[in-house]
Design a protein around this motif. Structure first.
Motif, PDB file in Angstrom:
ATOM      1  N   ASN A  46       0.801  -1.224   0.000  1.00  0.00           N
ATOM      2  CA  ASN A  46       0.000   0.000   0.000  1.00  0.00           C
ATOM      3  C   ASN A  46       0.830   1.267   0.000  1.00  0.00           C
ATOM      4  O   ASN A  46       0.538   2.222  -0.717  1.00  0.00           O
ATOM      5  CB  ASN A  46      -0.918   0.017   1.231  1.00  0.00           C
ATOM      6  CG  ASN A  46      -2.288  -0.515   0.936  1.00  0.00           C
ATOM      7  OD1 ASN A  46      -2.632  -0.750  -0.210  1.00  0.00           O
ATOM      8  ND2 ASN A  46      -3.073  -0.713   1.964  1.00  0.00           N
ATOM      9  N   LEU A  47       1.849   1.303   0.848  1.00  0.00           N
ATOM     10  CA  LEU A  47       2.631   2.527   0.977  1.00  0.00           C
ATOM     11  C   LEU A  47       3.822   2.543   0.029  1.00  0.00           C
ATOM     12  O   LEU A  47       3.973   3.463  -0.775  1.00  0.00           O
ATOM     13  CB  LEU A  47       3.109   2.689   2.420  1.00  0.00           C
ATOM     14  CG  LEU A  47       4.014   3.903   2.656  1.00  0.00           C
ATOM     15  CD1 LEU A  47       3.268   5.205   2.384  1.00  0.00           C
ATOM     16  CD2 LEU A  47       4.558   3.897   4.084  1.00  0.00           C
ATOM     17  N   LEU A  93      10.467   9.164  10.170  1.00  0.00           N
ATOM     18  CA  LEU A  93      10.428   8.842   8.738  1.00  0.00           C
ATOM     19  C   LEU A  93       9.066   9.161   8.129  1.00  0.00           C
ATOM     20  O   LEU A  93       8.979   9.644   6.995  1.00  0.00           O
ATOM     21  CB  LEU A  93      10.761   7.362   8.531  1.00  0.00           C
ATOM     22  CG  LEU A  93      12.239   6.993   8.682  1.00  0.00           C
ATOM     23  CD1 LEU A  93      12.408   5.482   8.813  1.00  0.00           C
ATOM     24  CD2 LEU A  93      13.046   7.506   7.485  1.00  0.00           C
ATOM     25  N   ALA A  94       7.992   8.910   8.885  1.00  0.00           N
ATOM     26  CA  ALA A  94       6.645   9.217   8.387  1.00  0.00           C
ATOM     27  C   ALA A  94       6.490  10.707   8.125  1.00  0.00           C
ATOM     28  O   ALA A  94       5.931  11.120   7.093  1.00  0.00           O
ATOM     29  CB  ALA A  94       5.594   8.735   9.382  1.00  0.00           C
ATOM     30  N   LEU A  95       6.995  11.535   9.040  1.00  0.00           N
ATOM     31  CA  LEU A  95       6.908  12.986   8.854  1.00  0.00           C
ATOM     32  C   LEU A  95       7.779  13.441   7.685  1.00  0.00           C
ATOM     33  O   LEU A  95       7.389  14.342   6.919  1.00  0.00           O
ATOM     34  CB  LEU A  95       7.308  13.703  10.141  1.00  0.00           C
ATOM     35  CG  LEU A  95       6.344  13.522  11.324  1.00  0.00           C
ATOM     36  CD1 LEU A  95       6.918  14.171  12.577  1.00  0.00           C
ATOM     37  CD2 LEU A  95       4.965  14.098  11.005  1.00  0.00           C
ATOM     38  N   CYS A 134      -4.056  12.867   0.027  1.00  0.00           N
ATOM     39  CA  CYS A 134      -4.414  11.804   0.971  1.00  0.00           C
ATOM     40  C   CYS A 134      -3.173  11.041   1.435  1.00  0.00           C
ATOM     41  O   CYS A 134      -3.065  10.658   2.601  1.00  0.00           O
ATOM     42  CB  CYS A 134      -5.405  10.854   0.313  1.00  0.00           C
ATOM     43  SG  CYS A 134      -5.942   9.501   1.377  1.00  0.00           S
ATOM     44  N   LEU A 135      -2.208  10.846   0.529  1.00  0.00           N
ATOM     45  CA  LEU A 135      -0.983  10.139   0.886  1.00  0.00           C
ATOM     46  C   LEU A 135      -0.197  10.914   1.940  1.00  0.00           C
ATOM     47  O   LEU A 135       0.271  10.337   2.932  1.00  0.00           O
ATOM     48  CB  LEU A 135      -0.133   9.925  -0.363  1.00  0.00           C
ATOM     49  CG  LEU A 135       1.197   9.181  -0.183  1.00  0.00           C
ATOM     50  CD1 LEU A 135       0.981   7.796   0.412  1.00  0.00           C
ATOM     51  CD2 LEU A 135       1.933   9.082  -1.525  1.00  0.00           C
ATOM     52  N   SER A 136      -0.056  12.215   1.756  1.00  0.00           N
ATOM     53  CA  SER A 136       0.693  13.008   2.733  1.00  0.00           C
ATOM     54  C   SER A 136      -0.037  13.077   4.071  1.00  0.00           C
ATOM     55  O   SER A 136       0.586  12.992   5.139  1.00  0.00           O
ATOM     56  CB  SER A 136       0.960  14.415   2.189  1.00  0.00           C
ATOM     57  OG  SER A 136      -0.240  15.127   1.992  1.00  0.00           O
ATOM     58  N   ILE A 137      -1.359  13.212   4.034  1.00  0.00           N
ATOM     59  CA  ILE A 137      -2.142  13.272   5.277  1.00  0.00           C
ATOM     60  C   ILE A 137      -2.049  11.949   6.027  1.00  0.00           C
ATOM     61  O   ILE A 137      -1.869  11.915   7.255  1.00  0.00           O
ATOM     62  CB  ILE A 137      -3.613  13.629   4.976  1.00  0.00           C
ATOM     63  CG1 ILE A 137      -3.715  15.080   4.503  1.00  0.00           C
ATOM     64  CG2 ILE A 137      -4.486  13.412   6.205  1.00  0.00           C
ATOM     65  CD1 ILE A 137      -5.099  15.469   4.025  1.00  0.00           C
ATOM     66  N   ALA A 138      -2.161  10.827   5.310  1.00  0.00           N
ATOM     67  CA  ALA A 138      -2.084   9.507   5.948  1.00  0.00           C
ATOM     68  C   ALA A 138      -0.731   9.309   6.620  1.00  0.00           C
ATOM     69  O   ALA A 138      -0.645   8.754   7.724  1.00  0.00           O
ATOM     70  CB  ALA A 138      -2.346   8.409   4.924  1.00  0.00           C
ATOM     71  N   LEU A 139       0.349   9.744   5.955  1.00  0.00           N
ATOM     72  CA  LEU A 139       1.682   9.623   6.549  1.00  0.00           C
ATOM     73  C   LEU A 139       1.802  10.463   7.819  1.00  0.00           C
ATOM     74  O   LEU A 139       2.324   9.992   8.843  1.00  0.00           O
ATOM     75  CB  LEU A 139       2.737  10.044   5.528  1.00  0.00           C
ATOM     76  CG  LEU A 139       3.039   9.015   4.447  1.00  0.00           C
ATOM     77  CD1 LEU A 139       3.735   9.659   3.257  1.00  0.00           C
ATOM     78  CD2 LEU A 139       3.892   7.878   5.013  1.00  0.00           C
ATOM     79  N   ALA A 140       1.329  11.704   7.768  1.00  0.00           N
ATOM     80  CA  ALA A 140       1.390  12.565   8.950  1.00  0.00           C
ATOM     81  C   ALA A 140       0.554  11.985  10.094  1.00  0.00           C
ATOM     82  O   ALA A 140       0.993  11.971  11.255  1.00  0.00           O
ATOM     83  CB  ALA A 140       0.910  13.972   8.593  1.00  0.00           C
TER      84      ALA A 140
END
Length: 361
Positions: A46-47, A93-95, A134-140
Motif C-alpha cells: 500500500n505505501l 520517517l513518516a513525517l 491523501c498520501l501526505s495526510i495519511a503519513l502525517a
C-alpha cells in the motif's frame, strides 16, 4: 526546468515485482492483525509500491521533478521500523515522507488544494490531486498515531492502531485508479456525465473520511450507511464506464478493476453485518480477508499496472483474456491461504506470475 521523468525501467519493474510478491506472501505468515508480518504485508504494497507509482505518475503527468525513488527508499525504511517496533524512527520517517509528498503535490498542483473545489477542474485531475494529498495526510497521521500509542496515549480508542492505516494507505492508490477510469471517459465528458462524476468524486472522498471515523468510533449503523453510500457511488462509476468507455486493452483492465471494487464494496458491507451481528468468528475473518485482498491486490493492483504502462499501452506479456482470470484466481485463493497452507502456496505462485506479467514491459 525539472528533470524529465523517465519511464519505468527494467530494474524498477523488477523491484516492484519482488516487493509486491513479498508483501503478498508475508500476509500468510501473520498470526494476528498486529503481527510484524501483517504490518509489512500492508505497508510494503500500500505505501511503498503504490506510493512510489503514484509519485512517478504525478511527475510524468505534471512534468515536475521525480522524487519517487527517494520516496521508495524512505518508505521501505519506515515499513521496516514500524513492523519491528522501532517507533521513534518510524514517526520521524513518516513525517519526512509526508513533507516529501507535500513538496511534490505543491509543485504538481498548487500549495493550497483549492482547485479540488473548483467546478472548472477536470474530475480526473481532482482524483489525482486528492490521491497525493491523501498520501501526505495519511503519513502525517500515522506519525501522530505512533506518538499517541507509544508515548502518550492521549486519545484512547481500541481501533486507533498503526495497522488500522491499512485504510489510510490504501485510499491514495484507489483515488489514483479512479483517475485512470475517469480518463477513459473523457470523450463522453459533457452534461449529466460531468455532474455525476463530480458527485461521485465528492461522495467517495468525503465518504471514506467519514467511514474511517465511524470505524474508529465503532458505530455500526454509520458504518453500514456510509458503506452503502460508497457502494452506490461505485455502481454509478461502473455504469458510466460501461456506457462511455472505448473498447481497448486498457479499458479491459479498468473494467476488471471496477469489478474488483464492486466486490470490495459487497464484501465490506457483508463484513460489517457478520462482525456486528453474526456468531461465526471464522466466517467474519474470511470475509475480512476477502475484502482486504480484493482491495489491495485486486482493484489497486489494476491501477498500479496501468500506471506502470502509461500513458497509452497495457500489459502485454500475456493476453488480457488469460491475465485477468489469473488475477482473479490469485485473489480468490488468497483468503483460503490464511487457513490452508496448500492454498497459500498456490496463491503466492499464481500471484508472482501475474504480477510479473502485469509489470513486464
Amino acid at each position: 526546468m525539472p528533470d524529465e521523468p523517465t519511464p519505468f525501467s527494467r530494474p524498477m519493474r523488477t523491484v516492484l515485482w519482488i516487493v509486491m510478491s513479498l508483501a503478498f506472501a508475508l500476509g500468510f505468515l501473520a498470526a494476528n492483525r498486529e503481527d510484524m508480518f501483517e504490518r509489512l504485508h500492508i505497508f510494503l504494497f500500500n505505501l511503498c509500491c503504490c506510493g512510489f507509482v503514484i509519485l512517478r505518475d504525478v511527475a510524468r503527468h505534471a512534468a515536475t521533478a521525480d522524487h519517487s525513488v527517494p520516496f521508495l527508499a524512505l518508505s521501505l525504511a519506515y515499513a521496516g521500523c514500524a513492523a519491528l517496533g522501532f517507533y521513534l524512527p518510524a514517526a520521524v520517517l513518516a513525517l519526512a515522507l509526508a513533507a516529501l509528498v507535500e513538496s511534490v503535490r505543491a509543485r504538481a498542483f498548487s500549495p493550497l488544494p483549492l482547485d479540488i473545489f473548483s467546478l472548472r477542474t477536470d474530475v480526473a485531475e481532482k482524483f489525482r490531486h486528492a490521491a497525493v494529498l491523501c498520501l501526505s495526510i495519511a503519513l502525517a497521521l500515522s506519525a501522530l498515531v505512533i506518538i499517541n500509542n507509544e508515548y502518550g496515549r492521549w486519545i484512547a480508542m481500541r481501533k486507533l492502531t498503526l495497522t488500522m492505516f491499512f485504510l489510510g494507505f490504501s485510499f491514495p492508490m484507489s483515488l489514483m485508479t479512479m483517475a485512470l477510469v475517469v480518463d477513459g471517459l473523457r470523450p463522453s465528458f459533457r452534461g449529466s456525465t460531468r455532474r455525476i462524476l463530480e458527485a461521485v468524486f465528492w461522495i467517495i472522498t468525503v465518504g471514506v473520511i467519514l467511514f474511517l471515523a465511524a470505524i474508529l468510533l465503532e458505530f455500526a449503523p454509520a458504518e453500514i450507511a456510509l458503506a452503502t453510500m460508497l457502494f452506490t457511488a461505485v455502481i454509478a462509476l461502473l455504469a458510466l464506464f460501461a456506457h462511455g468507455a472505448e473498447r481497448s486493452p486498457r479499458a479491459a483492465y479498468c473494467a476488471s478493476g471496477i469489478a474488483f471494487l464492486v466486490s470490495t464494496g459487497i464484501s465490506g458491507i457483508t463484513y460489517i453485518f457478520v462482525n456486528r451481528y453474526g456468531s461465526c468468528a471464522t466466517c467474519g475473518d474470511v470475509v475480512l480477508w476477502s475484502h482486504a485482498y480484493l482491495s489491495l491486490y485486486g482493484w489497486n493492483l489494476c491501477g498500479l499496472a496501468l500506471i506502470v504502462h502509461a500513458p497509452s499501452d497495457a500489459p502485454r506479456a500475456l493476453p488480457a483474456r488469460v491475465l485477468i482470470p489469473l488475477h482473479w484466481l490469485s485473489v480468490a485463493l488468497a483468503p483460503f491461504g490464511k487457513l490452508y497452507p496448500q492454498a497459500a502456496v498456490v496463491a503466492v505462485i499464481v500471484f508472482a506470475v501475474i504480477v510479473f506479467a502485469l509489470v513486464k514491459k
